[in-house]
Enzyme design. Structure first.
Site, short mmCIF file in Angstrom:
data_model
loop_
_atom_site.label_atom_id
_atom_site.label_comp_id
_atom_site.label_asym_id
_atom_site.label_seq_id
_atom_site.Cartn_x
_atom_site.Cartn_y
_atom_site.Cartn_z
N CYS A 55 0.84 -1.21 0.00
CA CYS A 55 0.00 0.00 0.00
C CYS A 55 0.87 1.26 0.00
O CYS A 55 1.69 1.47 0.91
CB CYS A 55 -0.92 -0.03 1.23
SG CYS A 55 -1.61 1.57 1.70
N CYS A 58 0.48 3.49 3.02
CA CYS A 58 1.13 2.90 4.20
C CYS A 58 2.64 3.19 4.17
O CYS A 58 3.25 3.49 5.20
CB CYS A 58 0.90 1.39 4.24
SG CYS A 58 -0.84 0.91 4.26
N CYS A 189 -12.78 -26.81 34.64
CA CYS A 189 -11.41 -26.70 34.11
C CYS A 189 -10.98 -25.24 33.98
O CYS A 189 -11.64 -24.44 33.30
CB CYS A 189 -11.36 -27.41 32.75
SG CYS A 189 -10.00 -26.93 31.68
N CYS A 192 -10.19 -24.12 30.47
CA CYS A 192 -11.43 -23.95 29.70
C CYS A 192 -12.06 -22.60 29.99
O CYS A 192 -12.57 -21.93 29.08
CB CYS A 192 -12.42 -25.06 30.02
SG CYS A 192 -11.79 -26.73 29.73
#
Length: 440
Positions: A55, A58, A189, A192
């Site tokens: 870009c 950019c 857990c 988790c």
């Protein structure tokens, strides 16, 4: 000196570009593997640029961004994401163009769009204004640090994670044409529980970006032991990838939302159809294909009278196989018949011989590279592989602009027909009528 110059030109078609920021800069390079740790869980204010190496805007911003990062060092964190490489991060935050700058303040899961100027001074001013706002919020009690644990659920919705059970697993997952990432968890857990907000955020992002073609689900393995036992679940959380008609695959990636989204995007790309191979019938087809893609691959095939339908279809089959092979690149694929687009051929230096020919065009750079090897799967693969790693000889497209494109009729898929010559009846013409014989 000439060799050096040619070497530089040879790498100027930017297909695979080194990152615009290095470890010597004060700009922090952000990726899916460190974004959550560095930005989301941080108490600091962050300015993050999402960019693409090809870009031009950019590239113009890079030196200003570096200056701003140095000026703000120790005050505001300044980072950058190569969103062309890490599409999952760009997609997660709704990045549609480059460069996009986001301010990650009090609520890291809802960054604000930076709307200020692109000079280093403007960026610093914008950062300081955002910092003052953050401090005022903390003083007023509206925000207590990063509040990550309080806010993590806002990054996604649990409703986007499909609840899977013994009774619905086969119909929902195994009989589905979609790809599934399934988490097997236990409520007690700890890992988790840490994964839950990341899984929810990823599920929301994946749903939005992949139109339901990749889905995330979760099974409480302590309750639904039939399906968990069937897949040999022994530890928590365990994540498996399900494709219709195939054995499940263990997920081996990271556990941040960025990691999960990136894997989902890879799975989506692998199963997405190859890009369409289009005949160049008018200027709009060439313009749209080349402007929407980092690269457009164009073949100039021999005239239909030289190959017939079977010969042409053979060339098109080779191109379609290469489009399938390189579909993750999301390049555009085009073809035309020799002589149909003479200005295009001239701008690429093809010009009247050597068909079939192939060129790769970067319309943003107005650069192109020509296939020098054989027009075969092996030859084209080698050509595209070299371009993918930034190698290969390139040149500027003729005149630095896209050539004029003629509007032509689409190929009907049939063999070509020789033009019918008009017959003339000369039987009634007396060739000696107007001529007198001269005697010597």
């Amino acid at each position: 000196m000439r060799t050096l110059l040619l070497g530089v030109l040879g790498c100027s078609l930017v297909l695979s570009v080194q990152a615009m920021y290095s470890s010597s800069d004060d700009v922090i390079e952000l990726t899916p593997s460190n974004f959550n740790r560095e930005v989301i869980q941080s108490d600091s204010l962050w300015l993050v640029e999402f960019y693409a190496p090809w870009c031009g805007h950019c590239q113009n911003l890079a030196p200003e961004w570096k200056k701003a990062a140095t000026a703000l060092k120790g005050i505001v964190k300044v980072g950058a994401v190569d969103a062309d490489q890490h599409k999952s991060l760009g997609g997660q935050y709704g990045v549609r163009g480059f460069p996009t700058i986001k301010i990650f303040g009090a609520n890291k899961n809802k960054p604000e769009e930076y709307q200020g100027g692109r000079s280093s001074q403007a960026i610093v001013d914008g950062a300081m204004n955002a910092l003052r706002t953050l401090v005022k919020e903390r003083l007023s009690g509206k925000s207590g640090g990063s509040s990550y644990n309080k806010q993590q659920s806002t990054g996604g919705s649990k409703k986007d994670v499909v609840e899977l059970t013994d009774s619905n697993f086969a119909e929902t997952v195994l009989n589905s044409d979609d790809i599934w990432l399934v988490e097997f968890f236990a409520p007690w857990c700890g890992h988790c529980k840490n994964l839950e907000p990341e899984w929810a955020a990823a599920a929301t992002a994946v749903k939005e970006q992949m139109k339901g073609k990749v889905r995330l689900g979760a099974v409480d393995a302590t309750v639904h032991q039939d399906v968990s036992g069937r897949y040999g679940i022994r530890g928590f959380p365990t994540i498996k990838i399900f494709r219709k008609g195939e054995e499940p695959e263990d997920y081996q990636g990271g556990r941040t939302r960025g990691d999960i989204i990136e894997k989902a995007m890879d799975l989506f790309s692998e199963n997405a159809p190859a890009p369409e191979l289009l005949e160049i019938l008018n200027e709009d087809i060439l313009k749209k294909t080349c402007e929407d893609s980092q690269l457009c691959i164009i073949a100039v095939l021999p005239h239909i009278l030289d190959t017939g339908a079977s010969g042409r279809n053979g060339y098109l089959d080779v191109m379609m196989k290469m489009a399938e092979k390189y579909k993750k690149k999301q390049w555009g694929w085009l073809w035309t018949e020799a002589g149909a687009q003479l200005e295009l051929e001239a701008s690429l230096g093809i010009g009247g011989f050597g068909y079939p020919a192939m060129a790769a065009i970067n319309s943003r750079k107005m650069k192109f590279a020509l296939l020098r090897g054989s027009f075969s799967e092996t030859g084209i693969h080698e050509f595209l592989r070299e371009l993918s790693v930034g190698r290969g000889s390139t040149a500027t497209l003729g005149g630095g602009v896209m050539p004029k494109i003629n509007t032509v009729e689409a190929w009907d898929g049939k063999d070509g027909q020789l033009p019918v010559e008009e017959e003339y009846d000369l039987s009634d013409v007396d060739l000696d009528e107007d001529f007198e014989k001269d005697e010597l």
